[in-house]
Design a protein around this motif. Sequence first.
Motif, short mmCIF file in Angstrom:
data_model
loop_
_atom_site.label_atom_id
_atom_site.label_comp_id
_atom_site.label_asym_id
_atom_site.label_seq_id
_atom_site.Cartn_x
_atom_site.Cartn_y
_atom_site.Cartn_z
N LYS A 23 0.87 -1.23 -0.12
CA LYS A 23 0.02 -0.19 0.24
C LYS A 23 0.82 1.32 0.08
N ALA A 24 1.79 1.42 0.72
CA ALA A 24 2.59 2.47 1.02
C ALA A 24 3.74 2.77 -0.39
N PHE A 25 4.43 1.66 -0.71
CA PHE A 25 5.42 1.90 -1.67
C PHE A 25 5.16 1.40 -3.08
N THR A 26 4.05 0.59 -3.29
CA THR A 26 3.53 0.29 -4.67
C THR A 26 2.12 0.45 -4.96
N TYR A 27 1.97 1.62 -4.92
CA TYR A 27 0.24 2.14 -4.94
C TYR A 27 -0.37 1.49 -6.31
N GLU A 28 0.14 1.40 -7.33
CA GLU A 28 -0.37 0.84 -8.48
C GLU A 28 -0.69 -0.42 -8.54
N LYS A 29 0.35 -1.29 -7.71
CA LYS A 29 -0.11 -2.46 -7.42
C LYS A 29 -1.10 -2.94 -6.55
N ALA A 30 -1.16 -2.13 -5.54
CA ALA A 30 -2.17 -2.21 -4.51
C ALA A 30 -3.73 -1.81 -5.22
#
Length: 117
Positions: A23-30
């Motif tokens: 959630k914090a570092f790979t927003y697009e993946k989340a």
Amino acid sequence: MNIALWAVQIILGLMFLFAGSTKAFTYEKAKASMPWVQDSSKGLVVFIGLVEVLGAIGLILPYALGIAPILTPIAALGLGVIMILAAGFHIKRKENQAIGMNIILFVLALFVAIGRF
């Protein structure tokens, strides 16, 4: 009991570290893997992720290093509160699978909090 508490702390720590860092570092993946992220602001999602990462660290390091070990049950309580709030959010959205996971994580966090106080 100490072994059971450590096992749960490590499992919870890894789960929150993985989910929080997504959630914090790979927003697009989340955003691609979690439906609720699409309907929430990026700032909120990143904030939740950072809090989960810090909670994961708080579950393990203070007690393992013997430096302010009271922070471990406090971190567990904080993560438990996050899971209660998350369950309420998912109830509102009728995301039943997520609610079940929130309840399981809440119970495990409560177990650590009680066991380490």
